[in-house]
Scaffold this active site. Structure first.
Site, PDB file in Angstrom:
ATOM      1  N   HIS A 187      -3.739  -4.914   0.318  1.00 30.10           N
ATOM      2  CA  HIS A 187      -3.302  -5.360   1.648  1.00 30.10           C
ATOM      3  C   HIS A 187      -3.393  -6.884   1.755  1.00 30.10           C
ATOM      4  O   HIS A 187      -4.417  -7.429   2.196  1.00 30.10           O
ATOM      5  CB  HIS A 187      -4.166  -4.719   2.739  1.00 30.10           C
ATOM      6  CG  HIS A 187      -3.841  -3.294   3.006  1.00 30.10           C
ATOM      7  ND1 HIS A 187      -2.773  -2.898   3.786  1.00 30.10           N
ATOM      8  CD2 HIS A 187      -4.443  -2.156   2.575  1.00 30.10           C
ATOM      9  CE1 HIS A 187      -2.733  -1.574   3.839  1.00 30.10           C
ATOM     10  NE2 HIS A 187      -3.730  -1.093   3.118  1.00 30.10           N
ATOM     11  N   GLU A 203      -2.081  -8.553   3.906  1.00 24.15           N
ATOM     12  CA  GLU A 203      -2.057  -8.837   5.345  1.00 24.15           C
ATOM     13  C   GLU A 203      -3.385  -8.541   6.020  1.00 24.15           C
ATOM     14  O   GLU A 203      -3.513  -8.696   7.252  1.00 24.15           O
ATOM     15  CB  GLU A 203      -0.923  -8.049   6.012  1.00 24.15           C
ATOM     16  CG  GLU A 203      -1.211  -6.599   6.356  1.00 24.15           C
ATOM     17  CD  GLU A 203      -1.185  -5.628   5.187  1.00 24.15           C
ATOM     18  OE1 GLU A 203      -0.943  -4.437   5.445  1.00 24.15           O
ATOM     19  OE2 GLU A 203      -1.442  -6.037   4.037  1.00 24.15           O
ATOM     20  N   CYS A 255       0.828  -1.205   0.000  1.00 25.42           N
ATOM     21  CA  CYS A 255       0.000   0.000   0.000  1.00 25.42           C
ATOM     22  C   CYS A 255       0.866   1.259   0.000  1.00 25.42           C
ATOM     23  O   CYS A 255       1.461   1.580  -1.024  1.00 25.42           O
ATOM     24  CB  CYS A 255      -1.000  -0.026   1.159  1.00 25.42           C
ATOM     25  SG  CYS A 255      -2.309   1.216   0.999  1.00 25.42           S
TER      26      CYS A 255
END
Length: 251
Positions: free
Chosen positions: A222, A224, A121
Site C-alpha cells: 500500500h 498510499e 493490493c
C-alpha cells in the site's frame, strides 16, 4: 503535469462506496482511497472515482472509457470462482462478485487498448486473475505481511521488498530494496499470461507484477498508506503519467 484543462484523466476504481456493516474497515479504505485521489490531483491528474460493485458492468466500462490512466485500489478478496478456487478458506472476507467482474473487465480492456494501469493490493490480484492467474488464498497470520488479530487501524505491517533489477519498478524507485506497508492475507499463486514478477518479499512471496509489453503494473503493498514513504505513491503516479504521455506519442 498540471491540473489545467486538458490534463490526463485518471479513473480510480474501488470495490464499493458502501459498507454499512463494516464501518471501521470502510473508514480505513476511505483513508487509503482518499490518499490516491489527493496525490493524483496534486500530480496534475483530472480524477474520477468509480465503485465497481455499485454500478452495472456496462455502466462501469462506459464511465471509465475515456480514462487516460487507471488505478484499481484495495479491498476485499476476489470471489474464488473467478480463478477456479473454492470458498470456505481461512481468513475469507465478504465477496463482491459484481466488483470483481467489473474490475477484471477494466483490466482486460486496458490490456487490449494499452491504457496505463496501476493495481494496488487487491488491484494486483485483479490484474493477475484477469490474465489467467490464480490466488494463494491464505498465506497465514504469523508472517510479515500484516498484523493479525489487531484493530483495523493497526493492521498495516512494515517490511522490505526486493525489486528485480530489470523491472520498471526498480527504475521508478531508483533502487533494489524499499520498505513498504502491507496488509494482505492472500498472494499471487500462478502468474497470469504476459505478467512477470517484479518484486519479492523476504519470505519469497511475489510482491509486484508487470506486464511484459503493456503499461500495466500491480503492487501488493500500500504506497498510499499513512505510514508508507511519502514519495512512493507520487512516484508510481508520475510513472503512470509518463506512460500515458508515451502511449499518446505512439498513437
Amino acid at each position: 503535469m498540471n491540473a489545467l484543462a486538458g490534463a490526463p484523466r485518471l479513473a480510480v476504481v474501488e470495490v464499493t462506496a458502501h459498507r454499512p456493516d463494516q464501518p471501521a474497515y470502510h473508514a480505513k479504505v476511505q483513508t487509503l482511497v482518499g490518499r490516491v485521489l489527493s496525490d493524483a490531483r496534486q500530480g496534475g491528474w483530472q480524477v474520477s472515482r468509480h465503485a465497481a460493485a455499485d454500478v452495472t458492468l456496462a455502466a462501469l466500462l462506459e464511465a471509465t472509457a475515456d480514462a487516460d490512466g487507471i488505478v484499481i485500489v484495495g479491498g476485499e478478496d476476489l470471489a474464488p470462482h473467478f480463478y477456479g478456487g473454492q470458498g470456505g478458506y481461512e481468513g475469507e472476507t465478504r465477496h463482491y462478485p459484481a466488483a470483481d467482474e467489473g474490475q477484471i473487465a477494466v483490466v482486460r480492456r486496458a490490456l487490449a487498448e494499452q491504457t496505463p494501469l496501476l493495481g494496488i493490493c487487491r488491484g494486483l490480484q485483479v490484474i493477475n486473475v484477469a490474465l489467467g492467474g490464480t490466488v494463494d488464498q491464505h498465506i497465514g497470520d504469523g508472517g510479515i505481511h500484516r498484523n493479525a488479530f489487531v484493530p483495523i487501524e493497526q493492521v498495516l505491517a512494515t517490511h522490505a521488498v526486493t525489486l528485480h533489477d530489470d523491472s520498471r519498478l526498480a527504475g521508478i524507485h531508483g533502487g533494489s530494496t524499499i520498505l513498504v506497508e502491507s496488509a494482505h492475507h492472500q498472494a499471487v499463486a500462478r502468474v497470469g499470461v504476459g505478467l512477470v514478477p517484479a518484486a519479492v518479499a523476504p519470505d519469497g512471496i511475489i510482491e509486484a507484477l508487470e506486464h511484459v509489453s503493456a503499461p500495466i503494473i500491480g503492487v501488493q503493498w500500500h504506497p498510499e498508506a499513512p505510514g508508507a514513504a511519502a514519495h512512493h505513491l507520487p512516484l508510481l503516479l508520475q510513472a503512470l503519467g509518463e506512460q500515458v504521455a508515451a502511449e499518446s506519442v505512439a498513437a
